[in-house]
Write an enzyme that holds these catalytic residues in place. Sequence first.
Site, PDB file in Angstrom:
ATOM      1  N   GLU A  61      -3.131   3.700  12.788  1.00  0.00           N
ATOM      2  CA  GLU A  61      -2.440   3.018  11.680  1.00  0.00           C
ATOM      3  C   GLU A  61      -2.753   1.526  11.757  1.00  0.00           C
ATOM      4  O   GLU A  61      -2.521   0.866  12.765  1.00  0.00           O
ATOM      5  CB  GLU A  61      -0.924   3.231  11.687  1.00  0.00           C
ATOM      6  CG  GLU A  61      -0.346   2.521  10.452  1.00  0.00           C
ATOM      7  CD  GLU A  61       1.133   2.753  10.190  1.00  0.00           C
ATOM      8  OE1 GLU A  61       1.719   3.700  10.750  1.00  0.00           O
ATOM      9  OE2 GLU A  61       1.694   1.956   9.408  1.00  0.00           O
ATOM     10  N   GLU A  86      -1.891  -4.237  14.946  1.00  0.00           N
ATOM     11  CA  GLU A  86      -1.091  -5.182  14.150  1.00  0.00           C
ATOM     12  C   GLU A  86      -1.282  -6.572  14.765  1.00  0.00           C
ATOM     13  O   GLU A  86      -1.305  -6.711  15.987  1.00  0.00           O
ATOM     14  CB  GLU A  86       0.384  -4.751  14.191  1.00  0.00           C
ATOM     15  CG  GLU A  86       1.403  -5.689  13.586  1.00  0.00           C
ATOM     16  CD  GLU A  86       1.143  -6.018  12.122  1.00  0.00           C
ATOM     17  OE1 GLU A  86       0.844  -7.193  11.859  1.00  0.00           O
ATOM     18  OE2 GLU A  86       1.206  -5.121  11.258  1.00  0.00           O
ATOM     19  N   ASP A 113      -6.842  -7.790  15.588  1.00  0.00           N
ATOM     20  CA  ASP A 113      -7.438  -7.666  14.253  1.00  0.00           C
ATOM     21  C   ASP A 113      -8.070  -6.281  14.079  1.00  0.00           C
ATOM     22  O   ASP A 113      -8.952  -5.886  14.862  1.00  0.00           O
ATOM     23  CB  ASP A 113      -8.492  -8.776  14.110  1.00  0.00           C
ATOM     24  CG  ASP A 113      -9.295  -8.640  12.827  1.00  0.00           C
ATOM     25  OD1 ASP A 113      -8.810  -8.012  11.872  1.00  0.00           O
ATOM     26  OD2 ASP A 113     -10.423  -9.163  12.793  1.00  0.00           O
ATOM     27  N   ASP A 136      -1.632  -6.363   2.837  1.00  0.00           N
ATOM     28  CA  ASP A 136      -1.412  -7.608   2.077  1.00  0.00           C
ATOM     29  C   ASP A 136      -2.283  -7.579   0.820  1.00  0.00           C
ATOM     30  O   ASP A 136      -3.503  -7.422   0.907  1.00  0.00           O
ATOM     31  CB  ASP A 136      -1.776  -8.815   2.943  1.00  0.00           C
ATOM     32  CG  ASP A 136      -0.889  -8.885   4.183  1.00  0.00           C
ATOM     33  OD1 ASP A 136       0.328  -8.706   4.048  1.00  0.00           O
ATOM     34  OD2 ASP A 136      -1.433  -9.100   5.289  1.00  0.00           O
ATOM     35  N   LYS A 140      -4.035 -13.403  -5.773  1.00  0.00           N
ATOM     36  CA  LYS A 140      -4.827 -14.417  -6.486  1.00  0.00           C
ATOM     37  C   LYS A 140      -6.319 -14.097  -6.369  1.00  0.00           C
ATOM     38  O   LYS A 140      -6.800 -13.761  -5.284  1.00  0.00           O
ATOM     39  CB  LYS A 140      -4.565 -15.807  -5.880  1.00  0.00           C
ATOM     40  CG  LYS A 140      -3.167 -16.315  -6.178  1.00  0.00           C
ATOM     41  CD  LYS A 140      -2.973 -17.700  -5.634  1.00  0.00           C
ATOM     42  CE  LYS A 140      -1.544 -18.139  -5.900  1.00  0.00           C
ATOM     43  NZ  LYS A 140      -1.081 -19.174  -5.009  1.00  0.00           N
ATOM     44  N   ASP A 172       1.567  -1.015  -3.539  1.00  0.00           N
ATOM     45  CA  ASP A 172       2.420  -1.141  -4.732  1.00  0.00           C
ATOM     46  C   ASP A 172       1.862  -2.201  -5.688  1.00  0.00           C
ATOM     47  O   ASP A 172       2.574  -2.672  -6.566  1.00  0.00           O
ATOM     48  CB  ASP A 172       3.876  -1.453  -4.346  1.00  0.00           C
ATOM     49  CG  ASP A 172       4.016  -2.723  -3.550  1.00  0.00           C
ATOM     50  OD1 ASP A 172       2.979  -3.290  -3.136  1.00  0.00           O
ATOM     51  OD2 ASP A 172       5.166  -3.168  -3.333  1.00  0.00           O
ATOM     52  N   THR A 209       8.541   2.686   3.991  1.00  0.00           N
ATOM     53  CA  THR A 209       8.553   1.505   4.860  1.00  0.00           C
ATOM     54  C   THR A 209       9.337   0.368   4.192  1.00  0.00           C
ATOM     55  O   THR A 209       9.681   0.429   3.023  1.00  0.00           O
ATOM     56  CB  THR A 209       7.125   1.004   5.158  1.00  0.00           C
ATOM     57  OG1 THR A 209       6.563   0.507   3.937  1.00  0.00           O
ATOM     58  CG2 THR A 209       6.250   2.089   5.733  1.00  0.00           C
ATOM     59  N   PHE A 211       8.276  -2.493   3.307  1.00  0.00           N
ATOM     60  CA  PHE A 211       7.543  -3.100   2.189  1.00  0.00           C
ATOM     61  C   PHE A 211       7.634  -2.226   0.941  1.00  0.00           C
ATOM     62  O   PHE A 211       7.723  -2.730  -0.165  1.00  0.00           O
ATOM     63  CB  PHE A 211       6.087  -3.364   2.573  1.00  0.00           C
ATOM     64  CG  PHE A 211       5.937  -4.654   3.302  1.00  0.00           C
ATOM     65  CD1 PHE A 211       5.635  -5.826   2.626  1.00  0.00           C
ATOM     66  CD2 PHE A 211       6.156  -4.714   4.659  1.00  0.00           C
ATOM     67  CE1 PHE A 211       5.538  -7.032   3.300  1.00  0.00           C
ATOM     68  CE2 PHE A 211       6.061  -5.908   5.343  1.00  0.00           C
ATOM     69  CZ  PHE A 211       5.750  -7.071   4.654  1.00  0.00           C
ATOM     70  N   GLU A 212       7.634  -0.900   1.153  1.00  0.00           N
ATOM     71  CA  GLU A 212       7.767  -0.026  -0.008  1.00  0.00           C
ATOM     72  C   GLU A 212       9.172  -0.154  -0.606  1.00  0.00           C
ATOM     73  O   GLU A 212       9.342  -0.190  -1.833  1.00  0.00           O
ATOM     74  CB  GLU A 212       7.481   1.424   0.366  1.00  0.00           C
ATOM     75  CG  GLU A 212       7.468   2.335  -0.857  1.00  0.00           C
ATOM     76  CD  GLU A 212       6.924   3.724  -0.562  1.00  0.00           C
ATOM     77  OE1 GLU A 212       6.688   4.042   0.617  1.00  0.00           O
ATOM     78  OE2 GLU A 212       6.723   4.472  -1.521  1.00  0.00           O
TER      79      GLU A 212
HETATM   80  C1  LIG Z   1       2.419  -6.178   3.789  1.00  0.00           C
HETATM   81  S1  LIG Z   1       2.524  -5.777   5.472  1.00  0.00           S
HETATM   82  C2  LIG Z   1       2.811  -4.012   5.450  1.00  0.00           C
HETATM   83  C3  LIG Z   1       3.367  -3.504   6.739  1.00  0.00           C
HETATM   84  C4  LIG Z   1       3.612  -2.004   6.828  1.00  0.00           C
HETATM   85  N1  LIG Z   1       2.383  -1.242   6.726  1.00  0.00           N
HETATM   86  C5  LIG Z   1       4.628  -1.527   5.817  1.00  0.00           C
HETATM   87  O1  LIG Z   1       4.282  -0.742   4.929  1.00  0.00           O
HETATM   88  O2  LIG Z   1       5.798  -1.939   5.928  1.00  0.00           O
HETATM   89  C6  LIG Z   1       0.834  -5.893   6.000  1.00  0.00           C
HETATM   90  C7  LIG Z   1       0.713  -5.938   7.519  1.00  0.00           C
HETATM   91  O3  LIG Z   1      -0.667  -5.920   7.873  1.00  0.00           O
HETATM   92  C8  LIG Z   1      -0.851  -6.782   8.981  1.00  0.00           C
HETATM   93  N2  LIG Z   1      -2.272  -7.174   8.990  1.00  0.00           N
HETATM   94  C9  LIG Z   1      -2.911  -7.909   8.054  1.00  0.00           C
HETATM   95  N3  LIG Z   1      -4.209  -8.040   8.365  1.00  0.00           N
HETATM   96  C10 LIG Z   1      -4.402  -7.369   9.531  1.00  0.00           C
HETATM   97  C11 LIG Z   1      -5.531  -7.144  10.358  1.00  0.00           C
HETATM   98  N4  LIG Z   1      -6.743  -7.646  10.050  1.00  0.00           N
HETATM   99  N5  LIG Z   1      -5.370  -6.419  11.482  1.00  0.00           N
HETATM  100  C12 LIG Z   1      -4.157  -5.923  11.803  1.00  0.00           C
HETATM  101  N6  LIG Z   1      -3.041  -6.098  11.062  1.00  0.00           N
HETATM  102  C13 LIG Z   1      -3.162  -6.813   9.933  1.00  0.00           C
HETATM  103  C14 LIG Z   1       0.117  -7.918   8.732  1.00  0.00           C
HETATM  104  O4  LIG Z   1       0.440  -8.613   9.919  1.00  0.00           O
HETATM  105  C15 LIG Z   1       1.316  -7.188   8.133  1.00  0.00           C
HETATM  106  O5  LIG Z   1       2.235  -6.807   9.118  1.00  0.00           O
END
Ligand SMILES: C[S@@+](CC[C@H](N)C(=O)[O-])C[C@H]1O[C@@H](n2cnc3c(N)ncnc32)[C@H](O)[C@@H]1O
Length: 231
Positions: A61, A86, A113, A136, A140, A172, A209, A211-212
């Site tokens: 994940e 994460e 990453d 994310d 923009k 979303d 989740t 965010f959802e």
């Molecule tokens: C909008 S949040 C969604 C979190 C979760 N999947 C949820 O549905 O609640 C996006 C997550 O992706 C992580 N993230 C962004 N770019 C990443 C990367 N290159 N590697 C690992 N995690 C990353 C961010 O830190 C953030 O926690």
Amino acid sequence: MSETNALKHRPIRSYILRQGRMTQAQQRAFDELWPHYGCQAPDGLFDFDKLFGNQRPVILEIGFGNGDALAQNADREPENNFLGVEVHGPGVGSLMLKLAEQESHNARILRGDAMQLLRQHIPAGSLTGVLLFFPDPWPKRRHHKRRIVQPEFAELVHRALRPGGYLHMATDWQKYAEHMMSVLSSTAGFANAAGPGNFSPRPENRTLTRFEQRGQRLGHGVWDLIFTRCV
Ligand SMILES: C[S@@+](CC[C@H](N)C(=O)[O-])C[C@H]1O[C@@H](n2cnc3c(N)ncnc32)[C@H](O)[C@@H]1O
């Protein structure tokens, strides 16, 4: 996992969720859980049999946020192993606390990453599934290049999956969903589980989740995309 029972401190969880920085006591709790759930990227490729101590299928994940989905999947599917990646430290802490509370032994966490993980450390054909929930959206136009779903991402996921393995994404943001559809549909070796150009119905077992939930409050729609590695 009796040694972690002492770490079932709900105040720590809420603190970790709110703050990026931890007190010394909280850092100690974090450190005590890390040996159970944390892992470092190896110099080369992961040896998943060694990492998990068994040969069960591995599901990755990406960007698990505070770990709601990963924790629930790990609890519900003891027949699978889960690797979460994460960048956000508090999310890592939150997931470790959930895993300790439910005494899961089939999950490992990499703080870092996802692109670097896919490029350098995942053996080809080693994953059964890849999950990417509510990445994310970078709405923009000038930030679109920061979106994780790009042709290189799709190719790396394809290489990482075993034949028949799947990539499940949800978002979303309609424009991002359309972008995901376009990228995945034009990556060789993937088949859309819902048929060409179609979004998948929301699987009942996909965890709702944070965010959802936020998206639902804002009246956002949700788009699921499931692609399998066919070649
Ligand atoms: C909008 S949040 C969604 C979190 C979760 N999947 C949820 O549905 O609640 C996006 C997550 O992706 C992580 N993230 C962004 N770019 C990443 C990367 N290159 N590697 C690992 N995690 C990353 C961010 O830190 C953030 O926690």
